[in-house]
Every structure is written in C-alpha cells, then in structure tokens.
Scaffold this active site. Structure first.
Site, short mmCIF file in Angstrom:
data_model
loop_
_atom_site.label_atom_id
_atom_site.label_comp_id
_atom_site.label_asym_id
_atom_site.label_seq_id
_atom_site.Cartn_x
_atom_site.Cartn_y
_atom_site.Cartn_z
N CYS A 21 0.82 -1.22 0.00
CA CYS A 21 0.00 0.00 0.00
C CYS A 21 0.85 1.26 0.00
O CYS A 21 2.02 1.25 0.39
CB CYS A 21 -0.91 -0.01 1.23
SG CYS A 21 -2.26 1.21 1.14
N ASP A 145 -5.66 -2.73 11.56
CA ASP A 145 -4.55 -1.79 11.58
C ASP A 145 -4.40 -1.21 12.98
O ASP A 145 -5.34 -1.22 13.77
CB ASP A 145 -4.80 -0.66 10.56
CG ASP A 145 -3.52 0.05 10.16
OD1 ASP A 145 -2.43 -0.34 10.62
OD2 ASP A 145 -3.60 1.01 9.36
#
Length: 233
Positions: A21, A145
């Site tokens: 990412c 996360d």
C-alpha cells in the site's frame, strides 16, 4: 526435472495474499508486481504523505497486469471524491479507513474493505472486534490496523494476541487482512499468530514515506511465503 504432481505437492495448502500500500511511483508499482503482490494500494487521502490524486492513481493502475487488484484507500471522503476515484480506476476495490459507517460504505455501491483501527498496547483488548466485524458484515474483508495519528502507515503494531482469531465472526483465514507495523522481520510471526487471509504493508517496505524499496518488498514477500510453508509443515 520436477513433475507437475511433485510441484503441486510441494506447494503450501494456503497462500497468504499480499497487498503493498501507499505506492506513488511507477518503479514501485513494477517492483511490487514483480515480487508477486496480489494487490496494490493507492492512498486518496490528501493529508497523507503517500497521497496520490485520482488521476495519478489511474495512471499507476494502468501498469497493473491481470489479476493484480488496485485498491483505493479513502478517509472520510465525500461521495463526489469517491466517484472521481472509481472513475479513474474502474476496477478498483475500495478501502475505507476513517469514520465511515456501514451505510457510508455501502453508498459507494462497490466492493469494499473496512479498516479497524485497533489501539496499541493493552488498550487493544478493549476494542470490540467481534461487534465491528458484525457491523461491517457487508465488507469483503476487515483490515486490522493499529490506531495511529494519520490513519495508517505509522509502522506500529497492535497486540496480535488480543483477539480470538478462530471465532466465526472473525473467520480470520478467509476474511481478515493483517496490517499495522508489518516488516520482513515480523510478518512471519504475525501470520502464524493470526492466520489471516492477507497481509498489508506500507511503511515496512519504505525508505521514506511513499517511496518503496524493491529489496524490502521482495524480502517481505519471501517472509510471507516462508510463513505459509511453516504453517503447512
């Protein structure tokens, strides 16, 4: 020469998927693809140091070969801005990383991943991940996360032992994406503890924010594959 049957027998029964990412450069997209990434994430959050515009995301996504999925990351974005992103990258999976409600996510009318921002340290155990997964049952996956300022990419991990990963509401091996502070050095341990469907890395393969390192990307992918083999032993 190794036969096809021998090759198939040597393969692990499960392959952890990999998303890289926060890409901003053509060279980094190409490096991630060559390393074997399954998905490439573009951050469409203007306050992020990894921000790319919808137009830039579209340019970078054109470099992706078949079966490598582009992912557009949004944080509390307006419907109009989300529409700009999906117009620029029509085949993208959406990732919502802010305060979006289930209704907000569904309003985009596209398959999506919902990020759960889990507090670091002992506070992580107080996060009701089971309810979160239930609330966002329409998501293709829940991405785990660490809760850091700036909505991800902070290089911090939450407590991987804080949750019952085998619980049917979590269904880790088919629905969870492990993220937050992953590196080539710790991803094998993270996979062995959580058994996620996929892993997501950003800062762990960077030389600076938004600038990836091809050697670190390859090392990360190699560590994931080592984890898969370890679990299949």
């Amino acid at each position: 020469m190794v036969s096809l049957n021998e090759s198939l027998l040597s393969m692990p029964p499960f392959r952890t998927r990999i998303k890289i990412c926060g890409l901003t450069r053509e060279a980094d997209v190409d490096a991630a693809v060559r390393a074997g990434a399954d998905a490439i994430g573009f951050v469409l959050f203007p306050q992020s140091p990894r921000f790319v515009s919808p137009e830039r995301a579209g340019e970078l996504a054109l470099r992706l070969p078949p079966f490598v999925t582009p992912v557009l990351l949004f944080v509390n974005a307006s419907p109009a801005f989300i529409a700009q992103g999906t117009e620029a990258v029509p085949n993208a999976l959406l990732q919502f990383h802010g305060d979006e409600t289930p209704t907000d996510c569904l309003a985009a009318g596209r398959p999506f991943v919902r990020a759960a921002r889990i507090p670091t340290g002992p506070a992580g155990a107080g996060f009701d991940l089971l309810k979160y997964a239930q609330d966002f049952a329409a998501a293709q996956a829940v991405l785990l996360d660490a809760h850091v300022e700036g909505f991800g990419g902070g290089g911090q991990s939450f407590d991987w032992n804080a949750f019952p990963w085998s619980h049917p509401l979590l269904n880790a091996s088919s629905r969870l994406v492990l993220s937050g502070g992953l590196t080539p050095a710790n991803v094998t341990d993270g996979i062995s503890r959580v058994r996620p469907w996929a892993v997501d890395v950003s800062s762990g393969v960077e030389v600076s924010k938004g600038i990836k390192d091809a050697d670190k990307i390859h090392a990360f992918v190699a560590a994931v594959r080592a984890a898969d083999l370890q679990l299949s032993a």
